[in-house]
Design a protein around this motif. Structure first.
Motif, PDB file in Angstrom:
ATOM      1  N   GLY A   1      -1.111  -0.010  12.155  1.00  0.00           N
ATOM      2  CA  GLY A   1      -0.190  -0.583  11.334  1.00  0.00           C
ATOM      3  C   GLY A   1       1.242   0.128  11.569  1.00  0.00           C
ATOM      4  O   GLY A   1       2.059   0.129  10.876  1.00  0.00           O
ATOM      5  N   LYS A   2       1.605   1.020  12.546  1.00  0.00           N
ATOM      6  CA  LYS A   2       2.592   1.599  12.899  1.00  0.00           C
ATOM      7  C   LYS A   2       3.506   1.036  14.153  1.00  0.00           C
ATOM      8  O   LYS A   2       3.011   0.373  15.027  1.00  0.00           O
ATOM      9  CB  LYS A   2       2.444   2.983  13.477  1.00  0.00           C
ATOM     10  CG  LYS A   2       1.581   3.819  12.221  1.00  0.00           C
ATOM     11  CD  LYS A   2       1.368   5.338  12.589  1.00  0.00           C
ATOM     12  CE  LYS A   2       0.368   6.003  11.635  1.00  0.00           C
ATOM     13  NZ  LYS A   2       0.040   7.438  11.880  1.00  0.00           N
TER      14      LYS A   2
ATOM     15  N   PRO B   1       4.350 -11.307   6.044  1.00  0.00           N
ATOM     16  CA  PRO B   1       4.703  -9.839   6.539  1.00  0.00           C
ATOM     17  C   PRO B   1       5.997 -10.052   7.457  1.00  0.00           C
ATOM     18  O   PRO B   1       6.359 -10.989   7.954  1.00  0.00           O
ATOM     19  CB  PRO B   1       3.359  -9.720   7.551  1.00  0.00           C
ATOM     20  CG  PRO B   1       2.248 -10.636   7.066  1.00  0.00           C
ATOM     21  CD  PRO B   1       3.218 -11.767   6.401  1.00  0.00           C
TER      22      PRO B   1
ATOM     23  N   GLN C   1       5.135  -1.623   4.629  1.00  0.00           N
ATOM     24  CA  GLN C   1       3.864  -2.029   5.686  1.00  0.00           C
ATOM     25  C   GLN C   1       4.499  -3.156   6.650  1.00  0.00           C
ATOM     26  O   GLN C   1       4.803  -4.089   6.117  1.00  0.00           O
ATOM     27  CB  GLN C   1       2.783  -2.612   4.925  1.00  0.00           C
ATOM     28  CG  GLN C   1       2.005  -1.591   4.098  1.00  0.00           C
ATOM     29  CD  GLN C   1       1.360  -0.675   4.656  1.00  0.00           C
ATOM     30  OE1 GLN C   1       0.882  -0.631   5.835  1.00  0.00           O
ATOM     31  NE2 GLN C   1       1.384   0.677   4.003  1.00  0.00           N
ATOM     32  N   TRP C   2       4.546  -3.012   7.913  1.00  0.00           N
ATOM     33  CA  TRP C   2       5.287  -3.910   9.039  1.00  0.00           C
ATOM     34  C   TRP C   2       4.643  -5.067   9.312  1.00  0.00           C
ATOM     35  O   TRP C   2       4.928  -6.157   9.610  1.00  0.00           O
ATOM     36  CB  TRP C   2       5.444  -3.200  10.289  1.00  0.00           C
ATOM     37  CG  TRP C   2       6.301  -2.074   9.784  1.00  0.00           C
ATOM     38  CD1 TRP C   2       6.363  -0.765  10.063  1.00  0.00           C
ATOM     39  CD2 TRP C   2       7.805  -2.310   9.991  1.00  0.00           C
ATOM     40  NE1 TRP C   2       7.505  -0.009   9.882  1.00  0.00           N
ATOM     41  CE2 TRP C   2       8.375  -1.087   9.849  1.00  0.00           C
ATOM     42  CE3 TRP C   2       8.892  -3.516  10.103  1.00  0.00           C
ATOM     43  CZ2 TRP C   2       9.934  -0.806   9.700  1.00  0.00           C
ATOM     44  CZ3 TRP C   2      10.094  -3.177  10.109  1.00  0.00           C
ATOM     45  CH2 TRP C   2      10.794  -2.050   9.694  1.00  0.00           C
TER      46      TRP C   2
ATOM     47  N   ASP D   1       7.424  -3.378  -1.479  1.00  0.00           N
ATOM     48  CA  ASP D   1       5.741  -3.605  -2.039  1.00  0.00           C
ATOM     49  C   ASP D   1       5.750  -2.359  -3.188  1.00  0.00           C
ATOM     50  O   ASP D   1       4.533  -2.291  -3.386  1.00  0.00           O
ATOM     51  CB  ASP D   1       4.867  -3.296  -0.801  1.00  0.00           C
ATOM     52  CG  ASP D   1       4.690  -1.759  -0.443  1.00  0.00           C
ATOM     53  OD1 ASP D   1       5.779  -1.102  -0.609  1.00  0.00           O
ATOM     54  OD2 ASP D   1       3.734  -1.506   0.235  1.00  0.00           O
TER      55      ASP D   1
END
Length: 425
Positions: A350-351, A63, A342-343, A10
């Motif tokens: 978000g981790k 995503p 970013q997963w 990204d």
């Protein structure tokens, strides 16, 4: 450092700098009519627009992990169990407060157990007891959920639960146990029952560093909702979706010597694990002559792993008689993107949740691409003359087998090579 680490997908500025040379490399590899024209365009500055187009395409990728609400649904049942009114769900045990699991000996092929877990005597396992087991034994791992007969995965997630073997040992098993089969709520209608099975050995140990078979109650860090099979479902890491039964209600320990899955009656391969294959996500239906072609896609990383994704662009009139797997096509390597910055997947904060199998303490994958998951890829091909072309993509697994090999048969899982027609005007 990851074995094949790459820039986060990204970061357009880094991508533009790194991939200005990518198109020029493909010009030399592609081996198509019109490559000389494209090379001339590249020397005149066409590589920079290609890099911009590449960066834009990568920025539009889905995503990596799928938000739970966005998983594709292939649930069975009339009515679908997840569509039942809340009151009915409570009545039949489809809420965390009312769920109970019976673990029984198969009456037709009895297993010798010290005890059964039954509702009738109050020994069935409830949700609180399952979570109590989870305090010591819970595991979580990343897995793509995919159907045996559908090319597009249903979703990619992090699944959490208790290994099925921990519940198995509660029955104080003795002998005459060769297989475990299990099924979920099916509207109390025998004809709607959908069941799957596993050999006992797969339940008790995890070969080839696979995660364990689990009784799953969380997806991406949140409670498993009803549409995803909650409150509890089975998840078999290396298997297609039909092995991961939803709305789990019964586990049956059996001395039966063969599989008795519902899928057996549909002429399906019951034991083949996930295959590796590639598919497109963004591919233009038409481009201008001489314009670089930018395509993105994903690869399902099966049990045999993934070493490459390759692509080819051939005139649509090309004949492939005697070459059903397109081995003589001018295949060139696409770029497999590295782990994302970013997963996605609506993960808490978000981790990656701590102690997820296959990830380190910092939440980074220990190897890449990860088996049993997916990886995104991008290809930038040089411009070609006007005409109609077919774009194809394929995987090369860790042992060098090109898709659809080593298992090209449809009933053992999707692996057909995708072909997309592109008009060059």
């Amino acid at each position: 450092m990851l074995p094949s680490s790459r820039p986060a997908n990204d970061d357009p500025k880094r991508l533009l700098a790194e991939h200005a040379a990518l198109t020029r490399r493909h010009l030399l590899q592609l081996g198509l009519a019109g490559a000389t024209l494209a090379a001339t365009n590249a020397r005149c500055g066409a590589a920079e627009p290609a890099s911009h187009a590449r960066a834009e395409a990568v920025a539009k990728l889905e995503p990596f992990f799928t938000p739970p609400a966005e998983f594709r649904d292939v649930s069975r049942g009339k009515p679908l169990p997840h569509s039942l009114p809340d009151e009915k769900k409570r009545e039949v045990g489809l809420t965390r407060e009312t769920w109970q699991l019976e673990v029984l000996s198969d009456p037709e092929h009895p297993a010798r157990l010290g005890r059964e877990l039954k509702k009738s005597d109050g020994t069935a396992l409830d949700f609180a007891a399952l979570l109590k087991l989870g305090e010591q034994h819970a595991v979580r791992f990343a897995k793509v959920m995919t159907c045996l007969n559908i090319g597009c995965p249903l979703g990619m997630g992090i699944w959490e639960g208790v290994p099925l073997r921990e519940v198995f040992w509660l029955t104080k098993p003795r002998e005459d146990i060769r297989r475990v089969f299990y099924y979920g709520y099916h509207n109390d209608e025998p004809s709607q029952m959908f069941r799957s099975s596993l050999p006992l050995g797969r339940v008790l140990e995890d070969p080839f560093d696979l995660p364990p078979v689990i009784l799953c109650y969380k997806l991406n860090g949140e409670w498993l909702d009803s549409q995803r099979g909650g409150p509890v479902r089975v998840v078999v890491p290396e298997a297609y979706g039909f092995k991961s039964i939803k709305w789990l209600s019964h586990v049956v320990l059996s001395n039966l010597h063969h599989a008795n899955d519902t899928y057996a009656s549909g002429n399906n391969d019951l034991d083949s694990p996930l295959k590796s294959f590639a598919a497109t996500l963004q591919v233009p239906k038409s481009i201008q002559a001489g314009e670089p072609l930018v395509v993105t896609g994903y690869a399902q990383v099966g049990i045999s792993g993934l070493s490459k994704v390759q692509v080819s662009l051939t005139p649509a009139a090309t004949t492939w008689e005697g070459d059903p797997y397109f081995t003589k096509a001018a295949w060139v390597d696409a770029e497999i993107l590295g782990p994302p910055a970013q997963w996605g997947g609506d993960l808490p904060d978000g981790k990656i949740p701590g102690e997820t199998l296959g990830f380190d303490a910092a939440g980074q994958p220990k190897t890449w691409p990860m088996r049993l998951g997916k990886a995104h890829w991008v290809a930038v091909l040089p411009g070609v003359p006007a005409g109609e072309y077919e774009f194809r993509c394929r995987t090369i697994d860790e042992k060098g087998a090109a898709q659809p090999l080593p298992r090209p048969f449809r009933k053992s899982g999707h692996a057909a090579i995708e072909a997309v027609t592109i008009a060059v005007k």
